[in-house]
Design an enzyme around this catalytic site. Sequence first.
Site, PDB file in Angstrom:
ATOM      1  N   ARG A  62       0.820  -1.219   0.000  1.00 49.13           N
ATOM      2  CA  ARG A  62       0.000   0.000   0.000  1.00 49.13           C
ATOM      3  C   ARG A  62       0.848   1.261   0.000  1.00 49.13           C
ATOM      4  O   ARG A  62       0.339   2.345  -0.298  1.00 49.13           O
ATOM      5  CB  ARG A  62      -0.984  -0.035   1.177  1.00 49.13           C
ATOM      6  CG  ARG A  62      -2.055  -1.109   0.973  1.00 49.13           C
ATOM      7  CD  ARG A  62      -3.076  -1.100   2.081  1.00 49.13           C
ATOM      8  NE  ARG A  62      -2.502  -1.341   3.383  1.00 49.13           N
ATOM      9  CZ  ARG A  62      -2.308  -2.542   3.928  1.00 49.13           C
ATOM     10  NH1 ARG A  62      -2.676  -3.638   3.264  1.00 49.13           N
ATOM     11  NH2 ARG A  62      -1.778  -2.669   5.114  1.00 49.13           N
ATOM     12  N   GLU A  99       5.307  -9.299  14.593  1.00 42.16           N
ATOM     13  CA  GLU A  99       4.784  -9.716  15.897  1.00 42.16           C
ATOM     14  C   GLU A  99       4.984 -11.227  16.075  1.00 42.16           C
ATOM     15  O   GLU A  99       5.371 -11.695  17.130  1.00 42.16           O
ATOM     16  CB  GLU A  99       3.299  -9.343  15.996  1.00 42.16           C
ATOM     17  CG  GLU A  99       2.829  -9.270  17.419  1.00 42.16           C
ATOM     18  CD  GLU A  99       1.405  -8.781  17.510  1.00 42.16           C
ATOM     19  OE1 GLU A  99       0.867  -8.320  16.483  1.00 42.16           O
ATOM     20  OE2 GLU A  99       0.840  -8.871  18.608  1.00 42.16           O
TER      21      GLU A  99
HETATM   22  P1  AMP Z   1       5.082  -2.123  11.336  1.00 41.92           P
HETATM   23  O1  AMP Z   1       6.306  -2.735  10.703  1.00 41.92           O
HETATM   24  O2  AMP Z   1       4.686  -2.817  12.575  1.00 41.92           O
HETATM   25  O3  AMP Z   1       5.227  -0.628  11.495  1.00 41.92           O
HETATM   26  O4  AMP Z   1       3.882  -2.381  10.332  1.00 41.92           O
HETATM   27  C1  AMP Z   1       3.707  -1.567   9.239  1.00 41.92           C
HETATM   28  C2  AMP Z   1       3.252  -2.326   8.025  1.00 41.92           C
HETATM   29  O5  AMP Z   1       2.208  -3.235   8.332  1.00 41.92           O
HETATM   30  C3  AMP Z   1       2.718  -1.365   6.984  1.00 41.92           C
HETATM   31  O6  AMP Z   1       3.123  -1.809   5.698  1.00 41.92           O
HETATM   32  C4  AMP Z   1       1.216  -1.410   7.165  1.00 41.92           C
HETATM   33  O7  AMP Z   1       0.575  -1.376   5.918  1.00 41.92           O
HETATM   34  C5  AMP Z   1       0.948  -2.721   7.890  1.00 41.92           C
HETATM   35  N1  AMP Z   1       0.138  -2.589   9.110  1.00 41.92           N
HETATM   36  C6  AMP Z   1       0.554  -2.802  10.367  1.00 41.92           C
HETATM   37  N2  AMP Z   1      -0.445  -2.659  11.243  1.00 41.92           N
HETATM   38  C7  AMP Z   1      -1.514  -2.300  10.524  1.00 41.92           C
HETATM   39  C8  AMP Z   1      -2.876  -1.991  10.861  1.00 41.92           C
HETATM   40  N3  AMP Z   1      -3.319  -2.025  12.138  1.00 41.92           N
HETATM   41  N4  AMP Z   1      -3.716  -1.651   9.864  1.00 41.92           N
HETATM   42  C9  AMP Z   1      -3.274  -1.620   8.591  1.00 41.92           C
HETATM   43  N5  AMP Z   1      -2.033  -1.913   8.209  1.00 41.92           N
HETATM   44  C10 AMP Z   1      -1.145  -2.259   9.163  1.00 41.92           C
END
Ligand code: AMP
Length: 178
Positions: A62, A99
């Site tokens: 996205r 996670e």
């Molecule tokens: P992070 O690495 O934990 O910052 O996760 C970011 C990535 O996961 C991005 O590419 C987001 O599109 C996706 N992502 C993580 N959590 C969410 C969420 N609650 N809603 C939508 N996309 C998420």
Amino acid sequence: MEDALKTAIQDVPDFPQAGVVFKDLSPVWANPNLRAKAVSAVAEWIQSTGSTPTAIAGIESRGFLMGISLADRLNVPFVALRKAGKLPGPTVSESYELEYGTAVLECQVGAFDSSDEVLIHDDVLATGGTAAAGAALVNRSGAQLWGFSFLMSLNVLNGSERLQAKCPAARFHSLLSV
Ligand code: AMP
């Protein structure tokens, strides 16, 4: 801008797995007026810094959507940071913690010039692990990290603090923080 985004973005509980509240930005992508306003708001922030990135790196998938629009607006190259195995080689890879388990982000060797100052863009910032892996790819490619841009960041996961601790010189912007 913030109110319009807040209204458009939908919370989807327990997707894609139990306990996760997925932020569905589909209504933002579907609305040409909102898309254009979001791109303009990010472009205004970039202008306010007094400096301009020379390339946009969008995170699969996205981060590609607005990343391309932003690159069009700035008239700079767009580089796709992709999940493992999607790009024809040779590639630079960076693994990062999820996670549950690990994931790998890749870019093509030669995707960046050594003179590039790169803005990493994604839709949602959660823990910051994905964006930090993108920053590592930029650095290992020999380019400079200009900053990070997100449509939305989730405060509860402290992603912006973690990213700013890892990349203190990088500029940071999120259109919406919740
Ligand atoms: P992070 O690495 O934990 O910052 O996760 C970011 C990535 O996961 C991005 O590419 C987001 O599109 C996706 N992502 C993580 N959590 C969410 C969420 N609650 N809603 C939508 N996309 C998420």
